[in-house]
Write a protein that holds these residues in place. Structure first.
Motif, PDB file in Angstrom:
ATOM      1  N   LYS A 165       0.825  -1.202   0.000  1.00 11.76           N
ATOM      2  CA  LYS A 165       0.000   0.000   0.000  1.00 11.76           C
ATOM      3  C   LYS A 165       0.866   1.262   0.000  1.00 11.76           C
ATOM      4  O   LYS A 165       0.609   2.218  -0.751  1.00 11.76           O
ATOM      5  N   ILE A 166       1.922   1.267   0.834  1.00 12.54           N
ATOM      6  CA  ILE A 166       2.802   2.435   0.915  1.00 12.54           C
ATOM      7  C   ILE A 166       3.545   2.653  -0.398  1.00 12.54           C
ATOM      8  O   ILE A 166       3.652   3.777  -0.893  1.00 12.54           O
TER       9      ILE A 166
ATOM     10  N   GLY B 192      -6.880   1.846  12.788  1.00 18.56           N
ATOM     11  CA  GLY B 192      -5.510   2.130  13.209  1.00 18.56           C
ATOM     12  C   GLY B 192      -5.464   2.870  14.530  1.00 18.56           C
ATOM     13  O   GLY B 192      -4.626   2.575  15.390  1.00 18.56           O
ATOM     14  N   ALA B 193      -6.365   3.824  14.719  1.00 19.69           N
ATOM     15  CA  ALA B 193      -6.414   4.564  15.979  1.00 19.69           C
ATOM     16  C   ALA B 193      -6.767   3.642  17.145  1.00 19.69           C
ATOM     17  O   ALA B 193      -6.186   3.736  18.226  1.00 19.69           O
ATOM     18  N   LEU B 194      -7.709   2.722  16.898  1.00 14.22           N
ATOM     19  CA  LEU B 194      -8.104   1.775  17.947  1.00 14.22           C
ATOM     20  C   LEU B 194      -6.955   0.832  18.297  1.00 14.22           C
ATOM     21  O   LEU B 194      -6.731   0.513  19.469  1.00 14.22           O
TER      22      LEU B 194
ATOM     23  N   MET C  44      -1.192   8.187   8.462  1.00 18.63           N
ATOM     24  CA  MET C  44      -1.999   9.395   8.562  1.00 18.63           C
ATOM     25  C   MET C  44      -1.453  10.497   7.660  1.00 18.63           C
ATOM     26  O   MET C  44      -2.216  11.286   7.092  1.00 18.63           O
ATOM     27  N   LEU C  45      -0.126  10.548   7.519  1.00 19.85           N
ATOM     28  CA  LEU C  45       0.480  11.528   6.617  1.00 19.85           C
ATOM     29  C   LEU C  45       0.013  11.290   5.182  1.00 19.85           C
ATOM     30  O   LEU C  45      -0.371  12.229   4.480  1.00 19.85           O
TER      31      LEU C  45
ATOM     32  N   SER D   8      -3.616  12.879   0.665  1.00 18.51           N
ATOM     33  CA  SER D   8      -4.464  12.562  -0.485  1.00 18.51           C
ATOM     34  C   SER D   8      -5.662  13.501  -0.591  1.00 18.51           C
ATOM     35  O   SER D   8      -6.257  13.648  -1.658  1.00 18.51           O
ATOM     36  N   TYR D   9      -6.009  14.175   0.527  1.00 20.49           N
ATOM     37  CA  TYR D   9      -7.135  15.100   0.507  1.00 20.49           C
ATOM     38  C   TYR D   9      -6.688  16.568   0.556  1.00 20.49           C
ATOM     39  O   TYR D   9      -7.318  17.431  -0.040  1.00 20.49           O
ATOM     40  N   LEU D  10      -5.589  16.835   1.270  1.00 23.04           N
ATOM     41  CA  LEU D  10      -5.146  18.219   1.450  1.00 23.04           C
ATOM     42  C   LEU D  10      -3.998  18.604   0.521  1.00 23.04           C
ATOM     43  O   LEU D  10      -3.686  19.783   0.386  1.00 23.04           O
ATOM     44  N   HIS D  11      -3.328  17.606  -0.069  1.00 19.21           N
ATOM     45  CA  HIS D  11      -2.277  17.830  -1.069  1.00 19.21           C
ATOM     46  C   HIS D  11      -1.165  18.762  -0.560  1.00 19.21           C
ATOM     47  O   HIS D  11      -0.896  19.806  -1.131  1.00 19.21           O
ATOM     48  N   PHE D  12      -0.515  18.324   0.514  1.00 17.93           N
ATOM     49  CA  PHE D  12       0.630  19.077   1.034  1.00 17.93           C
ATOM     50  C   PHE D  12       1.790  19.030   0.043  1.00 17.93           C
ATOM     51  O   PHE D  12       2.497  20.010  -0.159  1.00 17.93           O
ATOM     52  N   PHE D  13       1.996  17.864  -0.567  1.00 22.24           N
ATOM     53  CA  PHE D  13       3.089  17.696  -1.524  1.00 22.24           C
ATOM     54  C   PHE D  13       2.766  16.549  -2.463  1.00 22.24           C
ATOM     55  O   PHE D  13       1.867  15.748  -2.209  1.00 22.24           O
TER      56      PHE D  13
END
Length: 383
Positions: free
Chosen positions: A40-41, A154-156, A195-196, A201-206
């Motif tokens: 996936k990564i 993942g949080a759980l 999480m990064l 994928s939604y905020l498009h930091f880079f």
């Protein structure tokens, strides 16, 4: 970089199989989680064209959406295998596999496409193909549901091993306790990476494809396991214990932190713990701090400081805890069906049945018989 990741993952997989399979078949769940996570990564961090000349890897990359459902459920099942005997039917497994099963059915049209067209769909290049690639939920919505599912689970799972460690530290074996502590570190580090990627994928930091250095994130997961030799090799490592004790003392109270001999004391404490784990000298009823000092050639006052300043558990308390953990391992392996509880008490280092019951109840909050009735498949009455 992706080749280095694949090589590291294969190396870690082989080491985990070699060192864990005989003691816990649940290690298979970790391996599934490791491989599917890395696929996936790699799919997120690299353009599909990178894998064109690697048909097998390319096939896995094109299935990364489905494989992306597997890391969290399989990791949860592995943690469950550490603390409890597997049942004939694992209902948790059935429940956790429902979302990926629905996802897989939804994408049956996609799987039937030729590889070239799958690549176009995967890269969002052909809107007509994308519309025909799913049964019910659109390709884009399916990916969002995948992200939501893995984020929540993942949080759980980040909370789950920490809760187990704090609530069950008296009933878990030392091996399971240390394994859960280290798994917690590995999960936290890799959940941060996940999480990064999800938020980007939604905020498009880079743009991952334009930033080659970002592909090094794919190395974090296999490296995070390699950095814990105690877990990877399933035995105590002095260097690993030293790291653990340094961290434990750094995040606890600031007492003794200015002592210039702190590092030396931590190293000695890690030797003491390794000695206790490997040699099990506490199984002798006469075992004392003097025996540790003599065996490790450490002055007895230093041994005392190791317990009071670094390990921060009084020697008699730790000795009883290790003895009770040894007895619990006997119970888990149905030892109480072969000899009496008094016999197990003697094997565990207690001088008599009475002191065993007192220590066992103080540590587990229940008597040996109560513990057996609650945790073992085969039970017995008071002997």
């Amino acid at each position: 970089m992706h080749n280095a990741t694949i090589i590291l993952v294969l190396l870690v997989t082989l080491l985990l199989l070699f060192n864990h399979l005989n003691s816990n078949k649940g290690i298979i769940w970790v391996i599934i989680s490791l491989i599917s996570s890395c696929i996936k990564i790699l799919a997120v961090l690299n353009p599909t064209t990178v894998f064109i000349e690697e048909p097998f890897t390319l096939r896995l990359i094109l299935l990364s959406g489905l494989l992306g459902f597997l890391p969290m459920p399989t990791l949860l099942l592995y943690i469950k295998s550490i603390i409890k005997k597997p049942t004939k039917i694992d209902y948790l497994l059935v429940l956790l596999l429902i979302p990926p099963a629905l996802y897989a059915i939804n994408l049956i049209p996609y799987y039937q496409l030729p590889v070239a067209e799958q690549i176009q769909v995967f890269q969002n290049q052909d809107s007509s193909l994308i519309n025909e690639a799913t049964f019910w939920v659109s390709w884009k919505m399916a990916d969002r549901l995948n992200d939501i599912y893995n984020t929540i689970l993942g949080a759980l799972i980040m909370i789950y091993p920490i809760t187990l460690v704090t609530r069950n530290k008296h009933t878990l074996s030392k091996k399971s306790y240390i394994a859960l502590v280290q798994i917690s570190f590995i999960v936290v580090a890799n959940f941060a990476i996940m999480m990064l990627m999800v938020s980007n994928s939604y905020l498009h930091f880079f743009d991952f494809n334009e930033s080659k250095w970002l592909s090094s994130f794919s190395l974090v997961l296999p490296l995070s396991i390699i950095l814990f030799p105690r877990y990877l090799y399933d035995n105590i490592s002095n260097s690993d214990l030293t790291f653990y004790l340094k961290l434990k003392n750094h995040i606890s109270t600031k007492d003794d932190q200015t002592d210039v001999n702190q590092d030396k004391l931590i190293t000695d404490a890690s030797r003491v713990l390794a000695y206790l784990h490997n040699e099990k000298p506490y199984l002798s009823p006469e075992f004392s701090k003097h025996d540790i000092a003599r065996s490790l050639d450490i002055p007895q006052n230093i041994v005392t400081d190791c317990f009071s300043k670094i390990i921060k558990i009084p020697f008699p308390v730790l000795r009883n805890q290790l003895r009770v953990e040894f007895a619990i391992e006997k119970f888990k392996n149905s030892g109480h069906l072969k000899i009496t509880i008094a016999g197990i008490a003697s094997e565990s280092g207690f001088k008599n049945r009475s002191t065993f019951y007192t220590a066992f109840k103080e540590i587990t909050k229940m008597t040996p018989v109560e513990w057996i009735k609650k945790n073992c498949d085969f039970q017995l009455e008071e002997d």
